[in-house]
Design an enzyme around this catalytic site. Structure first.
Site, mmCIF file in Angstrom:
data_model
loop_
_atom_site.group_PDB
_atom_site.id
_atom_site.type_symbol
_atom_site.label_atom_id
_atom_site.label_comp_id
_atom_site.label_asym_id
_atom_site.label_seq_id
_atom_site.Cartn_x
_atom_site.Cartn_y
_atom_site.Cartn_z
ATOM 1 N N SER A 109 -25.104 16.482 13.361
ATOM 2 C CA SER A 109 -26.947 15.774 14.130
ATOM 3 C C SER A 109 -27.198 16.250 15.178
ATOM 4 C CB SER A 109 -26.210 14.317 13.255
ATOM 5 O OG SER A 109 -27.700 13.926 13.045
ATOM 6 N N ASP A 111 -31.833 18.125 3.769
ATOM 7 C CA ASP A 111 -31.593 16.660 4.188
ATOM 8 C C ASP A 111 -33.065 15.896 4.751
ATOM 9 O OD1 ASP A 111 -30.440 15.245 6.980
ATOM 10 O OD2 ASP A 111 -29.280 17.059 7.550
ATOM 11 N N HIS A 117 -26.838 13.986 4.426
ATOM 12 C CA HIS A 117 -26.767 14.598 6.195
ATOM 13 C C HIS A 117 -25.246 13.894 6.576
ATOM 14 C CE1 HIS A 117 -27.893 15.084 10.499
ATOM 15 N NE2 HIS A 117 -27.802 13.158 10.517
#
Length: 436
Positions: free
Chosen positions: A144, A386, A414
């Protein structure tokens, strides 16, 4: 250096002193904590290093409990370094208790402006030289926001990298914060639609809760205030694989009946407090929009982009939903100025947050020309639709980084790295080595 043995692993704690501002190497220094993990029985000196960059911004690194999850797969091949990025975990903290020591709100905001991806990567470079020496590169795994950091690393210090693995973290190279949220709200709405299709009884249950809160906001156990907008922000969890189910179980526990009628239950409010409080990661709220700030994309700064753009999507208006017959929609990974009024962990930092939101001319975080000439092996897992990172932006960036190989999947959300028991990492490792 403390050394501990956990099931199947040997864990060594490291502490490093780095400049607060790497442009002033002789100036103030802060501490960065990192935890080295090696599989028991393996010679660490014969293993390549893998630096793990956590999602966020503002989240500490995972705390290992042994050889399990994605870490188990990583330890088959690597000596892993789990970094507490500056301001998080056991690194020099930045929160409501420590920031007042910096001075007034302007001084706090100036200090916090040095906690973005570019500074984190320069910390990593200082640590790499300390552990490996000047000329030895290492591998990086970015989850991320950690992927955003990895792309910054590729932009400004590619010679330090032997390979890069990214999961759910390819940023738009020249998108503004408003672009990010203009793309995000439709994705969030799709996650709401999927949730209500899965749990249709939640439509009326959520309307009940929001109606109750509209009439009278409720104090949370930690001192925060639960308002309709705060309740809507629980939609942050809809972007994870199990988040819809967790949200449903939370909703079904909302009310109990007491002498005065139906009230929100203690167990519900306790759970909500845990999901809404930024006590554990205030930098997430303070710097979330700043991590998109780049002067080449917008010289005007971020200016509460999520709040500004929300007005373009009236479906998220809870009052309008209650006045009509539409479901009340949850929001997602969006930070709003009212959060600095309802959360006690953020309230003392409200003025600093405002100054960060109005700050102009953030330095660029990515170098498209350098990325177009990239020679480092790079692979990225892109999660289809996502909720947190726009798929279209991710794929455009993937095309802009020379040699990057993508794996686009809807098998995971995610949090695929964390929940896949090593399968996501294994595929990325095999891709970057050319085995797939």
């Amino acid at each position: 250096m403390p050394v501990h043995r956990l099931p199947g692993t040997v864990v060594t704690d490291h502490r490093f002193r780095v400049p607060l501002d790497h442009a002033e190497p002789d100036g103030e220094r802060i501490e960065i904590f990192a935890r080295e993990v090696v599989a028991a029985g393996k010679d660490p000196d014969r293993l390549p290093w893998l630096l793990f960059l956590q999602g966020g911004p503002g989240n500490r690194s995972p705390r290992p409990l042994g050889k399990d999850g994605w870490l188990a797969r990583a330890l088959d091949d690597y000596r892993v370094l789990l970094l507490d990025q500056r301001g998080t975990g056991l690194s020099t903290p930045a929160n409501r208790l420590t920031l007042p020591a910096r001075g007034d709100a302007a001084a706090q905001a100036e200090y916090l402006s040095r906690f973005r991806a570019d500074a984190i990567v320069r910390d990593c470079e200082s640590i790499r030289r300390s552990l490996l020496g000047e000329d030895r590169p290492w591998s990086v795994l970015g989850q991320s926001f950690g992927g955003f950091c990895a792309v910054n690393y590729l932009s400004f210090a590619p010679d330090a990298l032997s390979e890069v693995l990214i999961t759910g973290g390819l940023p738009g190279l020249r998108v503004t914060a408003e672009d990010v949220y203009r793309a995000a709200y439709p994705r969030i709405q799709r996650k709401n639609t999927a949730h209500y299709a899965r749990y249709p009884e939640d439509v009326e249950a959520v309307r009940d809760i929001v109606r109750h809160l509209r009439d009278s906001p409720v104090a949370l156990p930690g001192g925060g205030v639960l308002t309709p907008r705060a309740f809507q922000s629980l939609g942050l969890m809809l972007g994870s694989g199990s988040g819809s189910h967790v949200l449903h179980y939370l909703i079904e526990d909302a009310f109990v009946t007491g002498p005065a009628g139906r009230v929100l239950s203690d167990s519900f409010l306790f759970e909500v407090q845990g999901h809404l409080s930024f006590a554990a990661n205030p930098l997430y709220a303070l710097l979330h929009e700043a991590c998109y700030g780049q002067e080449s994309a917008s010289a005007q700064g971020t200016r509460w982009a999520a709040e500004t753009v929300r007005g373009e999507f009236p479906a998220f208006d809870a009052d309008a939903a209650l006045d009509g017959e539409e479901p009340v929609l949850f929001t997602g990974e969006t930070i709003h100025p009212w959060m600095f009024e309802t959360d006690p962990a953020l309230a003392p930092l409200r003025e600093a947050a405002e100054l960060l939101a109005q700050r102009e001319q953030w330095p660029d975080l990515y170098d498209p020309d350098r990325l177009a000439a990239n020679k480092v092996p790079v692979t990225a897992a892109v999660y289809h639709d996502d909720m947190y990172v726009d798929t279209a932006d991710s794929l455009e960036t993937a095309r802009a980084i020379r040699g990057l190989r993508t794996w686009v999947t809807d098998e995971y959300e995610h949090d695929g790295l964390r929940v896949s028991d090593g399968r996501v990492l294994d595929r990325l490792v095999r891709l970057v080595r050319g085995e797939l």
